[in-house]
Design a protein around this motif. Structure first.
Motif, PDB file in Angstrom:
ATOM      1  N   GLN A   1       8.633  36.535  -7.429  1.00 57.46           N
ATOM      2  CA  GLN A   1       9.114  35.121  -7.215  1.00 57.46           C
ATOM      3  C   GLN A   1       9.715  34.800  -5.828  1.00 57.46           C
ATOM      4  O   GLN A   1       9.474  33.952  -5.349  1.00 57.46           O
ATOM      5  N   ALA A   2      10.238  36.003  -5.194  1.00 58.07           N
ATOM      6  CA  ALA A   2      10.646  35.939  -3.724  1.00 58.07           C
ATOM      7  C   ALA A   2       9.317  35.531  -3.024  1.00 58.07           C
ATOM      8  O   ALA A   2       9.615  34.896  -1.931  1.00 58.07           O
ATOM      9  N   MET A   3       8.095  36.312  -3.231  1.00 57.14           N
ATOM     10  CA  MET A   3       7.125  36.046  -2.242  1.00 57.14           C
ATOM     11  C   MET A   3       6.674  34.654  -2.645  1.00 57.14           C
ATOM     12  O   MET A   3       6.373  33.943  -1.245  1.00 57.14           O
ATOM     13  N   MET A   4       6.635  34.150  -3.708  1.00 53.19           N
ATOM     14  CA  MET A   4       6.157  32.754  -3.830  1.00 53.19           C
ATOM     15  C   MET A   4       7.124  31.682  -3.353  1.00 53.19           C
ATOM     16  O   MET A   4       6.531  30.807  -2.684  1.00 53.19           O
ATOM     17  N   LEU A   5       8.395  32.032  -3.532  1.00 50.50           N
ATOM     18  CA  LEU A   5       9.549  31.252  -2.754  1.00 50.50           C
ATOM     19  C   LEU A   5       9.335  31.197  -1.184  1.00 50.50           C
ATOM     20  O   LEU A   5       9.660  30.207  -0.591  1.00 50.50           O
ATOM     21  N   GLY A   6       8.820  32.180  -0.611  1.00 51.74           N
ATOM     22  CA  GLY A   6       8.706  32.547   0.736  1.00 51.74           C
ATOM     23  C   GLY A   6       7.983  31.236   1.343  1.00 51.74           C
ATOM     24  O   GLY A   6       8.190  30.914   2.468  1.00 51.74           O
ATOM     25  N   TRP A   7       6.682  30.764   0.634  1.00 54.70           N
ATOM     26  CA  TRP A   7       6.031  29.696   0.921  1.00 54.70           C
ATOM     27  C   TRP A   7       6.401  28.537   0.401  1.00 54.70           C
ATOM     28  O   TRP A   7       6.792  27.450   1.042  1.00 54.70           O
ATOM     29  N   ARG A   8       6.832  28.661  -0.791  1.00 56.69           N
ATOM     30  CA  ARG A   8       7.130  27.286  -1.389  1.00 56.69           C
ATOM     31  C   ARG A   8       8.547  26.551  -0.954  1.00 56.69           C
ATOM     32  O   ARG A   8       8.774  25.286  -0.822  1.00 56.69           O
ATOM     33  N   ASP A   9       9.449  27.376  -0.609  1.00 61.75           N
ATOM     34  CA  ASP A   9      10.638  26.870  -0.013  1.00 61.75           C
ATOM     35  C   ASP A   9      10.638  26.418   1.434  1.00 61.75           C
ATOM     36  O   ASP A   9      11.361  25.708   1.793  1.00 61.75           O
ATOM     37  N   ALA A  10       9.428  26.581   2.031  1.00 59.61           N
ATOM     38  CA  ALA A  10       9.187  26.417   3.481  1.00 59.61           C
ATOM     39  C   ALA A  10       8.442  25.110   3.504  1.00 59.61           C
ATOM     40  O   ALA A  10       8.339  24.232   4.708  1.00 59.61           O
ATOM     41  N   LEU A  11       7.376  24.942   2.595  1.00 64.86           N
ATOM     42  CA  LEU A  11       6.416  23.891   2.688  1.00 64.86           C
ATOM     43  C   LEU A  11       6.311  22.904   1.648  1.00 64.86           C
ATOM     44  O   LEU A  11       6.548  23.091   0.474  1.00 64.86           O
ATOM     45  N   SER A  12       6.729  21.677   1.995  1.00 66.04           N
ATOM     46  CA  SER A  12       6.587  20.629   1.111  1.00 66.04           C
ATOM     47  C   SER A  12       4.890  20.256   0.627  1.00 66.04           C
ATOM     48  O   SER A  12       4.245  20.696   1.627  1.00 66.04           O
ATOM     49  N   ASP A  13       4.485  19.693  -0.488  1.00 65.34           N
ATOM     50  CA  ASP A  13       3.348  19.367  -0.786  1.00 65.34           C
ATOM     51  C   ASP A  13       2.539  20.496  -0.937  1.00 65.34           C
ATOM     52  O   ASP A  13       1.437  20.806  -0.333  1.00 65.34           O
ATOM     53  N   PHE A  14       3.265  21.941  -1.144  1.00 64.56           N
ATOM     54  CA  PHE A  14       2.758  23.211  -1.283  1.00 64.56           C
ATOM     55  C   PHE A  14       1.378  23.328  -2.396  1.00 64.56           C
ATOM     56  O   PHE A  14       1.621  22.681  -3.324  1.00 64.56           O
ATOM     57  N   THR A  15       0.344  23.945  -1.814  1.00 65.40           N
ATOM     58  CA  THR A  15      -0.621  24.116  -2.645  1.00 65.40           C
ATOM     59  C   THR A  15      -1.221  25.446  -2.413  1.00 65.40           C
ATOM     60  O   THR A  15      -1.545  25.668  -1.097  1.00 65.40           O
TER      61      THR A  15
END
Length: 188
Positions: A85-99
């Motif tokens: 979860q922390a790994m995924m959130l590292g990207w998701r929490d920084a980038l809007s419109d994440f894919t």
């Protein structure tokens, strides 16, 4: 030696076969089941669905309690579902419109799957690799990498769980996109 983990990388968790027996299933030898690659691919598909949706309730189904991650995001010693979860959130929490998607599934045999991934989004939210977002000057980020997932052996009732992720990406290119550095191109 090629194909052997260095001594700092743990082998498959010993708890995986015991857990399957406790649940009434019998662990299958990696070559014993012709459906093993399909089961592993199903775990990978659920991984990408979870990563894109941000619905982390599915993580206990696909992440082993002893899961470890080696890659760009610093997890400060987290393991298991908390690490994923922390790994995924590292990207998701920084980038809007994440894919995130994979364009090449390079191998799926035994208990490993290797794929090339591509993620993208706009850096407007939290920090990424220590770089704060600037909502007034958003930066579109596209990053590519190769990931190897090791998955516990599948049983008839369990699809297996990810117990190790080793991911490589072009960190220098990411820092360039974040505006931290630029590359000098030598002319001839």
């Amino acid at each position: 030696q090629i194909g052997h983990a260095p001594s700092c990388v743990p082998e498959a968790p010993a708890a995986a076969p015991a857990a399957a027996k406790v649940q009434g299933g019998q662990c299958l030898d990696r070559e014993a089941s012709g459906s093993q690659p399909q089961k592993i691919k199903a775990v990978v598909q659920k991984y990408f669905q979870t990563y894109n949706s941000g619905d982390f309730n599915q993580l206990p189904d696909i992440v082993h309690p002893s899961y470890h991650y080696w890659g760009l995001i610093d997890l400060t010693g987290k393991t298991g579902v908390a690490a994923m979860q922390a790994m995924m959130l590292g990207w998701r929490d920084a980038l809007s419109d994440f894919t995130i998607s994979h364009d090449w599934l390079l191998a799926a045999e035994g208990n490993r799957v290797i794929f090339r991934w591509r993620l993208q989004g706009c850096h407007t939210k939290g920090p990424l690799r220590g770089v704060l977002a600037d909502p007034d000057n958003p930066r579109h980020i596209t990053s590519w990498g190769i990931t190897a997932l090791s998955i516990t052996s599948c049983s008839p009732s369990q699809p297996g769980q990810i117990w190790r992720k080793v991911s490589h990406a072009n960190g220098a290119e990411l820092l360039r996109q974040l505006g931290v550095c630029s590359f000098l191109v030598a002319s001839r």
